[in-house]
Write a protein that holds these residues in place. Structure first.
Motif, mmCIF file in Angstrom:
data_model
loop_
_atom_site.group_PDB
_atom_site.id
_atom_site.type_symbol
_atom_site.label_atom_id
_atom_site.label_comp_id
_atom_site.label_asym_id
_atom_site.label_seq_id
_atom_site.Cartn_x
_atom_site.Cartn_y
_atom_site.Cartn_z
ATOM 1 N N GLN A 75 0.842 -1.197 0.000
ATOM 2 C CA GLN A 75 0.000 0.000 0.000
ATOM 3 C C GLN A 75 0.873 1.241 0.000
ATOM 4 O O GLN A 75 1.959 1.240 0.581
ATOM 5 N N THR A 122 -3.577 0.519 -3.298
ATOM 6 C CA THR A 122 -3.026 -0.816 -3.126
ATOM 7 C C THR A 122 -2.286 -1.158 -4.408
ATOM 8 O O THR A 122 -2.798 -0.926 -5.507
ATOM 9 N N SER A 123 -1.076 -1.684 -4.260
ATOM 10 C CA SER A 123 -0.308 -2.063 -5.442
ATOM 11 C C SER A 123 -0.155 -3.583 -5.491
ATOM 12 O O SER A 123 -0.050 -4.248 -4.463
ATOM 13 N N SER A 130 2.365 -6.207 -7.446
ATOM 14 C CA SER A 130 3.588 -6.277 -8.243
ATOM 15 C C SER A 130 3.943 -7.713 -8.578
ATOM 16 O O SER A 130 3.957 -8.578 -7.696
ATOM 17 N N THR A 139 3.871 -3.428 -12.071
ATOM 18 C CA THR A 139 3.043 -3.047 -10.931
ATOM 19 C C THR A 139 1.780 -2.336 -11.385
ATOM 20 O O THR A 139 1.830 -1.468 -12.247
ATOM 21 N N GLU A 140 0.661 -2.719 -10.778
ATOM 22 C CA GLU A 140 -0.617 -2.056 -11.014
ATOM 23 C C GLU A 140 -1.070 -1.445 -9.696
ATOM 24 O O GLU A 140 -0.835 -2.004 -8.631
ATOM 25 N N PHE A 141 -1.736 -0.274 -9.784
ATOM 26 C CA PHE A 141 -2.246 0.409 -8.605
ATOM 27 C C PHE A 141 -3.762 0.451 -8.642
ATOM 28 O O PHE A 141 -4.356 0.695 -9.686
#
Length: 66
Positions: A17, A37-38, A40, A47-49
């Motif tokens: 986070q 929140t990520s 990876s 990585t997506e958020f």
């Protein structure tokens, strides 16, 4: 959670986070009112958020602890 990396198709990941400031007022007082929140990928580190909700109480607490 079932996860499959969109870049390399790997299925192992890490979740973390981060918090960030939003506008001028929050930057002046260093109030981190945006939470993300990520996810990876452990193989290629893609990585997506994802936006998470923050409560008013968290924002007030953050204001007094900075």
């Amino acid at each position: 959670m079932k996860y499959k990396c969109p870049k390399c198709d790997n299925t192992t990941y890490e979740i973390d986070q981060i918090q960030a400031t939003g506008g001028t007022f929050t930057k002046l007082f260093n109030i981190q009112n945006k939470k993300f929140t990520s996810v990876s990928c452990k193989k290629c580190t893609y990585t997506e958020f994802f936006k998470a909700k923050t409560s008013a109480l968290e924002n007030v607490f953050d204001f007094f602890t900075n």
